[in-house]
Motif scaffolding. Structure first.
Motif, mmCIF file in Angstrom:
data_model
loop_
_atom_site.group_PDB
_atom_site.id
_atom_site.type_symbol
_atom_site.label_atom_id
_atom_site.label_comp_id
_atom_site.label_asym_id
_atom_site.label_seq_id
_atom_site.Cartn_x
_atom_site.Cartn_y
_atom_site.Cartn_z
ATOM 1 N N GLU A 135 0.808 -1.232 0.000
ATOM 2 C CA GLU A 135 0.000 0.000 0.000
ATOM 3 C C GLU A 135 0.835 1.273 0.000
ATOM 4 O O GLU A 135 0.500 2.247 -0.679
ATOM 5 C CB GLU A 135 -0.979 -0.014 1.178
ATOM 6 C CG GLU A 135 -1.924 -1.211 1.167
ATOM 7 C CD GLU A 135 -2.437 -1.543 -0.227
ATOM 8 O OE1 GLU A 135 -3.264 -0.773 -0.757
ATOM 9 O OE2 GLU A 135 -2.014 -2.567 -0.798
ATOM 10 N N LYS A 136 1.921 1.291 0.762
ATOM 11 C CA LYS A 136 2.740 2.503 0.785
ATOM 12 C C LYS A 136 3.409 2.720 -0.572
ATOM 13 O O LYS A 136 3.488 3.852 -1.072
ATOM 14 C CB LYS A 136 3.776 2.432 1.912
ATOM 15 C CG LYS A 136 3.138 2.494 3.299
ATOM 16 C CD LYS A 136 4.154 2.394 4.418
ATOM 17 C CE LYS A 136 4.894 3.685 4.644
ATOM 18 N NZ LYS A 136 5.741 3.667 5.855
ATOM 19 N N TYR A 137 3.853 1.641 -1.181
ATOM 20 C CA TYR A 137 4.499 1.754 -2.489
ATOM 21 C C TYR A 137 3.496 2.254 -3.541
ATOM 22 O O TYR A 137 3.805 3.128 -4.347
ATOM 23 C CB TYR A 137 5.081 0.414 -2.915
ATOM 24 C CG TYR A 137 5.692 0.426 -4.295
ATOM 25 C CD1 TYR A 137 6.933 1.028 -4.526
ATOM 26 C CD2 TYR A 137 5.017 -0.137 -5.384
ATOM 27 C CE1 TYR A 137 7.486 1.073 -5.804
ATOM 28 C CE2 TYR A 137 5.564 -0.099 -6.655
ATOM 29 C CZ TYR A 137 6.795 0.501 -6.864
ATOM 30 O OH TYR A 137 7.333 0.548 -8.126
ATOM 31 N N THR A 139 0.701 3.997 -3.083
ATOM 32 C CA THR A 139 0.334 5.397 -2.875
ATOM 33 C C THR A 139 1.484 6.327 -3.266
ATOM 34 O O THR A 139 1.248 7.428 -3.762
ATOM 35 C CB THR A 139 -0.085 5.658 -1.417
ATOM 36 O OG1 THR A 139 0.942 5.198 -0.525
ATOM 37 C CG2 THR A 139 -1.389 4.941 -1.097
ATOM 38 N N GLU A 140 2.709 5.888 -3.059
ATOM 39 C CA GLU A 140 3.848 6.709 -3.476
ATOM 40 C C GLU A 140 3.882 6.876 -4.990
ATOM 41 O O GLU A 140 4.228 7.948 -5.500
ATOM 42 C CB GLU A 140 5.155 6.105 -2.964
ATOM 43 C CG GLU A 140 5.369 6.328 -1.467
ATOM 44 C CD GLU A 140 6.510 5.499 -0.899
ATOM 45 O OE1 GLU A 140 7.394 5.090 -1.680
ATOM 46 O OE2 GLU A 140 6.508 5.260 0.324
ATOM 47 N N ARG A 156 -3.440 6.015 2.156
ATOM 48 C CA ARG A 156 -2.159 5.832 2.843
ATOM 49 C C ARG A 156 -2.335 5.968 4.358
ATOM 50 O O ARG A 156 -1.808 5.159 5.125
ATOM 51 C CB ARG A 156 -1.153 6.864 2.323
ATOM 52 C CG ARG A 156 0.279 6.635 2.838
ATOM 53 C CD ARG A 156 1.238 7.649 2.229
ATOM 54 N NE ARG A 156 2.619 7.434 2.649
ATOM 55 C CZ ARG A 156 3.471 6.634 2.033
ATOM 56 N NH1 ARG A 156 3.098 5.970 0.950
ATOM 57 N NH2 ARG A 156 4.712 6.483 2.479
ATOM 58 N N ILE A 160 -1.603 3.014 7.053
ATOM 59 C CA ILE A 160 -0.599 3.242 8.090
ATOM 60 C C ILE A 160 -1.203 3.072 9.482
ATOM 61 O O ILE A 160 -0.624 2.399 10.355
ATOM 62 C CB ILE A 160 0.017 4.649 7.931
ATOM 63 C CG1 ILE A 160 0.933 4.681 6.709
ATOM 64 C CG2 ILE A 160 0.788 5.060 9.184
ATOM 65 C CD1 ILE A 160 1.452 6.067 6.373
ATOM 66 N N GLU A 169 7.968 6.995 7.878
ATOM 67 C CA GLU A 169 6.996 7.898 7.256
ATOM 68 C C GLU A 169 7.435 9.358 7.348
ATOM 69 O O GLU A 169 7.241 10.133 6.401
ATOM 70 C CB GLU A 169 5.614 7.714 7.890
ATOM 71 C CG GLU A 169 4.490 8.459 7.174
ATOM 72 C CD GLU A 169 4.259 7.997 5.731
ATOM 73 O OE1 GLU A 169 3.522 8.686 4.997
ATOM 74 O OE2 GLU A 169 4.816 6.950 5.335
ATOM 75 N N TYR A 172 9.805 10.096 4.608
ATOM 76 C CA TYR A 172 9.116 10.271 3.327
ATOM 77 C C TYR A 172 8.498 11.662 3.234
ATOM 78 O O TYR A 172 8.621 12.349 2.203
ATOM 79 C CB TYR A 172 8.025 9.199 3.184
ATOM 80 C CG TYR A 172 7.140 9.371 1.981
ATOM 81 C CD1 TYR A 172 7.643 9.278 0.686
ATOM 82 C CD2 TYR A 172 5.773 9.629 2.135
ATOM 83 C CE1 TYR A 172 6.826 9.444 -0.430
ATOM 84 C CE2 TYR A 172 4.947 9.793 1.027
ATOM 85 C CZ TYR A 172 5.480 9.698 -0.240
ATOM 86 O OH TYR A 172 4.663 9.864 -1.346
ATOM 87 N N GLN A 189 0.269 15.283 6.656
ATOM 88 C CA GLN A 189 0.742 13.934 6.958
ATOM 89 C C GLN A 189 1.750 13.964 8.104
ATOM 90 O O GLN A 189 1.769 13.057 8.945
ATOM 91 C CB GLN A 189 1.375 13.306 5.713
ATOM 92 C CG GLN A 189 1.818 11.853 5.879
ATOM 93 C CD GLN A 189 0.639 10.884 5.915
ATOM 94 O OE1 GLN A 189 -0.523 11.299 5.969
ATOM 95 N NE2 GLN A 189 0.926 9.603 5.887
#
Length: 334
Positions: A135-137, A139-140, A156, A160, A169, A172, A189
């Motif tokens: 999921e993080k990848y 959304t990035e 995201r 998280i 995070e 990022y 964020q």
């Protein structure tokens, strides 16, 4: 309604009414009533697909061909909630490999990054699998196209918080702010991460204030960083005007001739706070007169688009001062 980039709807597409394997299904036309106000001019491809889609929904058919049909329907109208809902019913009924579904919906999302329904579909599949590893990848990748994409940030934050993926995070977020210090989504964020991990302890608050003041120095006319600073100071038990680091920073900018509306607004807040909590201490530079003068400057020169608001603020501060019997004669810092 259609996605011209979809491999489901290219020139080789065969209408469902011309497919032998669908000959046992009677298509169900859309019912627009006896006297429709506006008839939508659907393409033949669209009308054919959804006629068959309505037919399989009506008969509750859960099959591989029905699953494939939902893929075509989704490519024609990815915002159609019923299509995605029925697709999930089929996936569950047939016990399909949900990791394959994640791969599929990931590709759709990167073509439809601002479509709520595709993100919602992915969220449900992730919940079923209890696997947030991609999921993080994802959304990035979406945020690389648009760093302020609301749907990507919402997804995201959900991933998280739900699966405790806070590690790295802040790094990022810091990278995003280095690329664009005005990225209000990245500031949001940052607040989200700190608030849900360490919290705003005295040390963390001090560190965050240092970080934010450093970013403000890079671009004084950046509302996002000023808003983050104001959000931080809510957690300062001493109040805005008693935080010496922030007060000194603001006064230095002011004395150097900076008249950013965001700077002036913070000083007005400091004056208002002194009035509320300290009774307008005459020895303070944060006086009723100064607040009124700054509000007038904002209304007439530096933030004219919100002139009525600043006039209202000046009137409110003056009224409050009268109620507290505070004299409006203190010297101002102009």
């Amino acid at each position: 309604m259609s996605d011209s980039s979809s491999d489901e709807c290219d020139t080789q597409h065969v209408l469902f009414k011309n497919r032998p394997e669908w000959s046992d299904v009677t298509p169900l036309k859309q019912d627009d009533g006896d006297e429709p106000v506006v008839l939508i001019d659907y393409t033949e491809e669209f009308e054919d697909c959804f006629d068959y889609f309505r037919a399989i929904v009506q008969k509750k058919e859960y099959s591989d061909r029905a699953l494939q049909l939902t893929k075509t329907a989704a490519s024609l109208n990815p915002a159609n909630y019923t299509v995605w809902q029925y697709r999930r019913e089929i996936l569950k009924s047939l016990g399909k490999d949900l990791h394959e579904e994640l791969d599929y919906i990931g590709k759709v999302i990167l073509k439809q990054t601002k479509n709520y329904q595709v993100w919602h579909h992915r969220r449900i599949i992730v919940e079923w699998l209890q696997d947030p590893s991609k999921e993080k990848y994802l959304t990035e990748e979406a945020l690389a196209k648009d760093p302020k994409n609301y749907h990507a940030w919402q997804h995201r934050q959900w991933a998280i918080k739900t699966f405790n993926l806070y590690d790295e995070e802040l790094a990022y977020v810091d990278q995003l702010l280095k690329e664009d210090v005005k990225n209000n989504s990245a500031w949001n964020q940052r607040y989200f991460v700190v608030n849900n991990t360490t919290g705003f302890t005295e040390q963390i608050l001090n560190n965050e204030i240092d970080y934010t003041l450093g970013k403000i120095k890079l671009l004084i006319e950046n509302e996002s960083s000023w808003n983050y600073l104001r959000g931080l100071l809510v957690h300062d038990k001493k109040g805005i005007s008693h935080n010496k680091k922030v007060a000194d920073f603001c006064e230095t900018l002011y004395n150097e001739g900076n008249r950013s509306p965001f700077l002036l607004a913070v000083i007005v807040d400091m004056c208002s706070e002194q009035l509320t909590y300290d009774g307008g201490d005459g020895d303070s530079i944060y006086t009723v007169m100064r607040a009124k003068e700054l509000c007038n400057d904002l209304a007439t020169q530096y933030d004219t688009i919100r002139a009525k608001y600043w006039v209202h603020m000046a009137e409110t501060i003056e009224k409050q001062a009268k109620e507290q019997d505070i004299q409006d004669t203190s010297s101002s810092t102009k």
